[in-house]
Design a protein around this motif. Structure first.
Motif, mmCIF file in Angstrom:
data_model
loop_
_atom_site.group_PDB
_atom_site.id
_atom_site.type_symbol
_atom_site.label_atom_id
_atom_site.label_comp_id
_atom_site.label_asym_id
_atom_site.label_seq_id
_atom_site.Cartn_x
_atom_site.Cartn_y
_atom_site.Cartn_z
ATOM 1 N N LYS A 63 0.850 -1.195 0.000
ATOM 2 C CA LYS A 63 0.000 0.000 0.000
ATOM 3 C C LYS A 63 0.891 1.252 0.000
ATOM 4 C CE LYS A 63 -2.115 -1.406 3.683
ATOM 5 N NZ LYS A 63 -3.036 -1.447 4.862
ATOM 6 N N ILE A 64 0.668 2.106 -1.004
ATOM 7 C CA ILE A 64 1.499 3.295 -1.194
ATOM 8 C C ILE A 64 0.613 4.538 -1.204
ATOM 9 C CG2 ILE A 64 3.190 4.442 -2.676
ATOM 10 C CD1 ILE A 64 3.739 1.710 -3.946
ATOM 11 N N ALA A 65 0.969 5.516 -0.391
ATOM 12 C CA ALA A 65 0.288 6.807 -0.400
ATOM 13 C C ALA A 65 1.254 7.865 -0.917
ATOM 14 C CB ALA A 65 -0.188 7.184 0.997
ATOM 15 N N PRO A 104 3.733 11.885 8.443
ATOM 16 C CA PRO A 104 4.213 10.748 9.240
ATOM 17 C C PRO A 104 3.103 9.840 9.747
ATOM 18 C CG PRO A 104 5.443 12.712 9.811
ATOM 19 C CD PRO A 104 4.321 13.164 8.914
ATOM 20 N N ALA A 105 1.959 10.412 10.129
ATOM 21 C CA ALA A 105 0.867 9.590 10.667
ATOM 22 C C ALA A 105 0.316 8.620 9.627
ATOM 23 C CB ALA A 105 -0.251 10.489 11.192
ATOM 24 N N TYR A 162 -0.320 2.881 5.687
ATOM 25 C CA TYR A 162 0.316 2.526 4.419
ATOM 26 C C TYR A 162 1.714 1.958 4.664
ATOM 27 C CZ TYR A 162 -3.359 5.487 2.442
ATOM 28 O OH TYR A 162 -4.573 6.033 2.106
ATOM 29 N N ASP A 163 2.160 1.080 3.753
ATOM 30 C CA ASP A 163 3.519 0.553 3.838
ATOM 31 C C ASP A 163 4.554 1.614 3.490
ATOM 32 O OD1 ASP A 163 2.745 -2.249 4.357
ATOM 33 O OD2 ASP A 163 1.935 -2.157 2.322
ATOM 34 N N LEU A 164 4.244 2.431 2.476
ATOM 35 C CA LEU A 164 5.141 3.476 2.002
ATOM 36 C C LEU A 164 4.358 4.774 1.852
ATOM 37 C CD1 LEU A 164 6.945 1.473 -0.840
ATOM 38 C CD2 LEU A 164 7.855 1.959 1.435
ATOM 39 N N VAL A 165 4.962 5.874 2.272
ATOM 40 C CA VAL A 165 4.327 7.183 2.132
ATOM 41 C C VAL A 165 5.300 8.114 1.412
ATOM 42 C CG1 VAL A 165 3.390 9.196 3.326
ATOM 43 C CG2 VAL A 165 2.932 6.887 4.204
ATOM 44 N N LEU A 166 4.905 8.604 0.248
ATOM 45 C CA LEU A 166 5.691 9.587 -0.482
ATOM 46 C C LEU A 166 5.303 10.964 0.034
ATOM 47 C CD1 LEU A 166 5.293 7.935 -3.967
ATOM 48 C CD2 LEU A 166 7.468 8.329 -2.835
#
Length: 301
Positions: free
Chosen positions: A94-96, A133-134, A139-143
């Protein structure tokens, strides 16, 4: 002390409220409070305290939440060694990402041919800088993006993987009188009309700096966060905008051009935010590498 109690304490540190923790973990707020109370019985020092109507961590609570993150990382590393990597490779990642990075990176990742990636699930998250950060809770990864002059990411909670620095430029119609200049100073800019993001987002921060350097308040006609919409307004209205040099490129008309700001280092750092336990998952790190190479291609284009 039990693992699920430590997890709840960690989530409270990251998310900031009992209700947010309950929503993230799909439990009731009363259940969250009960688990925190059970955890507190093992310590003489208070782990939480009231701040108005909110329950927040004490210094001791923050120390234990940080230890909980380390425990989760250690367990994930052990689990990764035990489980077959090809099994984890079938688990969706899951990527945001903020809007403009999603427009330029999400689709290319689906076409990544260098290495077979696990299934990907994308979400765009239009949040203020301090709220990125929250998102690592969901999500696994946050851009994420961060202005250089602001506080660094809270690395006691998350790991940070730098990707690139992206300048923020002045966007203007190619027929605008200022388009003849290779770069533009704050004094040249401040008398113009603007389309800019809402307060708390990178373009608005840059315009505030331009105004401070020029010693005059800007004339803001439109508040738009979406860069494609902002670009279309620049094209149609004669207003100036502030847009990222790389990630906004695909959404701009050929009649909209970008110029750097003279005497001002304006830009944002683009990073991947990730909880430490995911650093031990090879499929997740394969996705990180694909993101890094996609960004490098974008910056070099």
């Amino acid at each position: 002390m039990e693992l699920h109690q430590l997890k709840i304490l960690r989530e409270l540190a990251d998310l900031g409220s009992v209700n947010a923790v309950a929503k993230a973990l799909y439990v009731s707020p009363s259940a969250v409070s009960q688990h925190l109370a059970q955890l507190q019985r093992g310590f003489t020092a208070p782990l939480t305290t009231k701040d108005g109507r909110r329950l927040v961590l004490t210094t001791e609570g923050k120390m234990l939440a940080s230890a909980a993150a380390q425990v989760a990382s250690t367990l994930a590393e052990a689990s990764a060694r035990i489980q077959a990597q090809d099994q984890d490779r079938q688990t969706p990642i899951k990527i945001a990402g903020f809007h403009s990075i999603g427009q330029t990176v999400f689709a290319p990742l689906l076409n990544w041919r260098e290495r077979q990636l696990p299934p990907l699930r994308f979400s765009d998250e239009d949040v203020s800088q301090q709220d990125f950060p929250a998102l690592t809770s969901a999500y696994d990864l946050v851009l994420a993006h961060r202005m250089p002059h602001t506080a660094p990411w809270p690395q006691h909670h998350i790991a940070v993987i730098p990707l690139a620095f992206e300048p923020l430029d002045i966007a203007l119609h190619q027929d605008h009188p200022l388009a003849v200049f290779d770069e533009l100073s704050p004094k040249q800019l401040i008398g113009e009309r603007w389309v800019v993001s809402r307060s708390g987002y990178s373009p608005a921060d840059v315009l505030e700096t331009i105004a401070a350097l020029a010693g005059s308040a800007p004339t803001i006609e439109h508040r738009v966060n979406d860069y494609a919409t902002a670009g279309s307004l620049v094209e149609a209205s004669g207003c100036l905008g502030i847009l990222p040099r790389y990630t906004a490129r695909k959404s701009l008309s050929d009649t909209v051009t970008l110029r750097p700001i003279k005497g001002l280092v304006s830009g944002r750092q683009i990073d991947v935010l990730i909880r430490a336990e995911h650093l031990h998952r090879e499929p997740v790190m394969d996705v990180v590498q694909a993101i890094r190479q996609s960004i490098q291609t974008l910056v070099g284009a």
